[in-house]
Design an enzyme around this catalytic site. Structure first.
Site, mmCIF file in Angstrom:
data_model
loop_
_atom_site.group_PDB
_atom_site.id
_atom_site.type_symbol
_atom_site.label_atom_id
_atom_site.label_comp_id
_atom_site.label_asym_id
_atom_site.label_seq_id
_atom_site.Cartn_x
_atom_site.Cartn_y
_atom_site.Cartn_z
ATOM 1 N N PRO A 2 0.873 -1.289 -0.154
ATOM 2 C CA PRO A 2 0.202 -0.021 -0.224
ATOM 3 C C PRO A 2 0.865 1.168 0.031
ATOM 4 C CG PRO A 2 -0.871 -1.523 1.741
ATOM 5 C CD PRO A 2 0.498 -2.160 1.073
ATOM 6 N N GLU A 3 0.409 2.049 -0.830
ATOM 7 C CA GLU A 3 1.323 3.483 -1.072
ATOM 8 C C GLU A 3 0.189 4.542 -0.820
ATOM 9 O OE1 GLU A 3 3.711 3.929 -4.347
ATOM 10 O OE2 GLU A 3 4.391 1.680 -4.484
ATOM 11 N N ARG A 109 0.983 -10.529 5.900
ATOM 12 C CA ARG A 109 2.713 -10.697 6.165
ATOM 13 C C ARG A 109 3.044 -10.179 7.346
ATOM 14 N NH1 ARG A 109 5.726 -9.680 0.540
ATOM 15 N NH2 ARG A 109 7.264 -10.784 1.961
ATOM 16 N N ARG A 249 15.274 -1.391 -4.814
ATOM 17 C CA ARG A 249 13.887 -2.018 -5.333
ATOM 18 C C ARG A 249 13.858 -1.987 -6.750
ATOM 19 N NH1 ARG A 249 10.038 -0.604 -2.042
ATOM 20 N NH2 ARG A 249 8.734 -2.165 -3.107
#
Length: 259
Positions: A2-3, A109, A249
């Site tokens: 989620p950003e 997670r 990333r």
């Protein structure tokens, strides 16, 4: 993960379903999601009502009189409001309201967190979070000031939460793709027009994603989101999409038009 657009969507979802709701009980299904003792967390929320919600970057805050619930969604966090049926499989904290409905904070997670704070502003300051890119007070001069005297790669800067809160891998790639700027371009070598383009495109893309409920697949067909595969043809210029690693990333960019 989620950003900012996803967390803004969660914030609006929370406001729609949870504001004004009295919390009858708090069920902590997995204490690993908490940063404080279970008893203190439950005691601070039970019997209270959610009164307001706000977001800063990737962080959601909801007020309950003098205290604030703080949720961070990590890599797999989500919210689920329901009136009937089984609890979600990965519910870590469940807020049961006196009308019989429930709001579950899910996190498969377990990289997220839930806690109760005295003040969002104090948390933002202690975490040294940068400004939120969609804050009305965040103007281009403020953004430009963040870039001054910095020499790293532009992608690294945009993803550093202490500089700018909320941007993550997908939307940074998307912004640089839209502005034809290579992810490894040195910040101090950007022209004024390119800085302005990053600022404008970043905010436009974030708002587009929010308007589409943070579903990247619903962005325009020319968006990089639809073409994140090495060797795919770039819909903007016909070049080749490349894959690399920047700031630790996985990064996708067009080898032709991003310079």
């Amino acid at each position: 993960m989620p950003e900012l657009p996803e967390v803004e969507t969660f914030s609006r979802y929370f406001a729609l379903h949870a504001l004004g709701q009295r919390i009858e009980r708090v069920e902590v299904r997995d204490e690993r999601i908490l940063t404080q003792r279970r008893d203190a967390f439950v005691r601070a929320l039970r019997g209270r009502s959610f009164e307001a919600v706000r977001r800063h970057g990737k962080h959601l805050f909801a007020s309950t009189e003098k205290r604030w619930l703080h949720l961070h969604f990590g890599m797999s966090g989500d919210l689920s409001y329901y009136e009937q049926g089984d609890d979600p499989r990965f519910a870590r904290v469940i807020f049961a309201f006196d009308n019989g409905a429930k709001l579950a904070f899910e996190d498969m997670r377990l990289f997220g967190l839930a806690e109760v704070l005295d003040s969002p502003d104090a948390f933002i300051a202690s975490a040294k979070l940068g400004p939120d890119p969609l804050d009305p007070k965040f103007t281009f001069p403020r953004f430009n000031a963040l870039l001054e005297k910095r020499k790293g790669a532009i992608k690294s800067l945009l993803m550093t939460q202490e500089i700018l809160a909320g941007m993550g891998n997908l939307y940074v790639d998307e912004t640089l793709y839209a502005t034809s700027i290579h992810p490894t371009r040195a910040v101090h070598k950007l022209r004024d027009s390119e800085r302005k383009s990053i600022f404008t495109s970043m905010r436009k893309i974030l708002r587009q994603a929010i308007a589409r409920h943070a579903k990247g697949k619903d962005l325009p067909p020319t968006a990089l989101m639809h073409h994140r595969e090495e060797g795919e043809r770039c819909p903007m210029c016909g070049g080749s999409i490349q894959r690399s690693v920047v700031f630790g990333r996985t990064t996708y960019f067009c080898a032709r038009h991003q310079r």
